[in-house]
Design a protein around this motif. Structure first.
Motif, mmCIF file in Angstrom:
data_model
loop_
_atom_site.group_PDB
_atom_site.id
_atom_site.type_symbol
_atom_site.label_atom_id
_atom_site.label_comp_id
_atom_site.label_asym_id
_atom_site.label_seq_id
_atom_site.Cartn_x
_atom_site.Cartn_y
_atom_site.Cartn_z
ATOM 1 N N ALA A 72 0.913 -0.740 -0.167
ATOM 2 C CA ALA A 72 -0.023 -0.333 -0.012
ATOM 3 C C ALA A 72 0.832 1.268 0.061
ATOM 4 C CB ALA A 72 -0.747 0.178 1.137
ATOM 5 N N ARG A 73 2.223 1.200 0.714
ATOM 6 C CA ARG A 73 3.295 2.024 0.689
ATOM 7 C C ARG A 73 3.729 2.264 -0.132
ATOM 8 N NH1 ARG A 73 3.487 0.700 6.714
ATOM 9 N NH2 ARG A 73 4.737 -1.187 6.090
ATOM 10 N N ALA A 74 3.540 1.630 -1.227
ATOM 11 C CA ALA A 74 4.212 1.355 -2.716
ATOM 12 C C ALA A 74 4.060 2.093 -3.755
ATOM 13 C CB ALA A 74 4.755 -0.067 -2.606
ATOM 14 N N GLY A 75 2.121 2.021 -2.874
ATOM 15 C CA GLY A 75 0.803 2.594 -4.200
ATOM 16 C C GLY A 75 0.213 1.895 -4.777
ATOM 17 N N ILE A 76 -0.318 0.626 -3.937
ATOM 18 C CA ILE A 76 -0.182 -0.845 -4.571
ATOM 19 C C ILE A 76 -1.914 -0.551 -4.337
ATOM 20 C CG2 ILE A 76 -1.103 -3.064 -4.994
ATOM 21 C CD1 ILE A 76 1.365 -1.899 -6.425
ATOM 22 N N ASP A 77 -3.535 -0.597 -4.574
ATOM 23 C CA ASP A 77 -4.623 -0.662 -4.546
ATOM 24 C C ASP A 77 -4.492 -1.639 -4.402
ATOM 25 O OD1 ASP A 77 -7.534 -0.025 -4.015
ATOM 26 O OD2 ASP A 77 -7.574 2.126 -5.253
#
Length: 372
Positions: free
Chosen positions: A332-337
């Motif tokens: 999530a922190r890496a931008g994965i939704d």
């Protein structure tokens, strides 16, 4: 013939191995029986793509196609006739396993027409028809875990029919599946059905999650070290966290009441366990998901790989929950939704099944024409 040591070890660890493939040639040649005897296969799953390959290649179906054409059958009725014949035959091959395990294994799954995935009533009607047409106690009807599929799952279980819930990608949807299953058992009980005869599995898809998330991570152009740390882990982490939901369900009063009335657990089934990325081990989605009361349905290539170099480690699924939670947070922190990923995978999974089904119907239509 002796059982393969690795597949036997998986079975001893509580993992039932089911073959994700079926064809008339496999049944008639004795190959399915051989896999039961030598590689600990205790069930079979099918889908539209599997039947598409089986029914449109080779000569095993020619005689039946000629009969169906002479009787004026259309493509859809011909497909239903041939696939239910194959599933019935496979059920008979697996009947000794079914009897020896008191219905726990020895199961053969057949899927409702995937075009009905958005129609609850039609799904229920076809599930009942398929169960009757196969006419074997060890058949399981596959129903996709769409929003419209959830009430269908409840209603079909309430009829006393065993259900394989398919195309589960998200933890939220899995919780809804568990609720639909429990509700179905409660209705079956209120209608006086014997809960001990009703079985269910919940098919949680694994490798496709890695494929999608890895693609998004690659596109995000993360630092090489971070990418290496994140890729290839989401599929197994997601599945293991689903197993935590399975464990939590067993600690509810709702389940205890059903269990005391003879109900069987709805086992998590690990699907999409063939490795799609050649950089990853060809047995990673088997070795990484060993736990009691689970099923792993394997394409034959993966089954052969497991038989050759599978490994049972002492690292149990529950030992990894903290690490898996942390990994999902890192994604999530890496931008994965996550919500976007699982929604996309469900949509694409259904589209692939519908496409395979339409191609199958088209191929059978052409073959029927040849006999007219």
């Amino acid at each position: 013939m002796s059982q393969n040591q690795y597949t036997k070890a998986l079975d001893a660890a509580g993992v039932s191995l089911w073959l994700d493939d079926l064809s008339r040639d496999r049944i008639n040649s004795g190959d399915l029986q051989n896999l039961i005897e030598t590689k600990t296969i205790t069930g079979v799953t099918t889908n539209p793509a599997i039947f598409g390959k089986a029914l449109t290649t080779g000569t095993a179906y020619d005689a039946q196609l000629a009969e169906l054409a002479a009787a004026g059958a259309d493509a859809l009725s011909a497909v239903v006739e041939m696939t239910t014949d194959d599933v019935r035959s496979a059920c008979d091959v697996l009947a000794p396993v079914y009897e020896a395990t008191n219905g726990y294994d020895g199961r053969v799954s057949i899927e409702v027409d995937p075009r009905l995935a958005w129609d609850t009533d039609e799904t229920v009607a076809q599930a009942i028809d398929l169960s009757k047409k196969v006419g074997r106690p060890n058949v399981m009807v596959k129903i996709p875990a769409t929003e419209q599929g959830l009430p269908a799952i409840t209603r079909v279980l309430a009829e006393g029919i065993s259900v394989n819930v398919t195309l589960i990608f998200s933890l939220e949807r899995y919780r809804q599946v568990v609720n639909a299953w429990l509700t179905g058992l409660e209705r079956a009980r209120s209608e006086g059905r014997d809960l001990a005869t009703i079985h269910s599995v919940a098919s949680f898809f694994v490798s496709r999650v890695d494929t999608e998330i890895d693609n998004q991570l690659e596109a995000a152009q993360l630092p090489a070290e971070q990418l290496l740390q994140l890729r290839g882990r989401a599929g197994i982490a997601n599945a293991r966290l689903a197993y935590r939901i399975f464990e939590q369900m067993q600690d509810t009063e709702r389940w205890r009441l059903l269990s005391s009335n003879g109900a069987n657990l709805q086992r998590p089934l690990w699907a999409s366990t063939g490795t799609k990325n050649p950089d990853y081990s060809d047995v990673r989605y088997v070795n990484g998901l060993v736990a009691e009361y689970t099923v792993n349905t394997l394409p034959e290539d993966t089954l052969n790989a497991v038989a050759d170099h599978g490994e049972i480690t002492g690292n149990r699924i529950p030992d990894n929950y903290e690490m898996d939670d942390a990994h999902m947070d890192d994604l999530a922190r890496a931008g994965i939704d996550y919500a976007q990923v699982v929604a996309k995978l469900e949509t694409e999974g259904l589209e692939k099944f519908v496409e395979a089904w339409n191609e199958l119907l088209e191929g059978i239509e052409q073959r029927l024409e040849q006999y007219k």
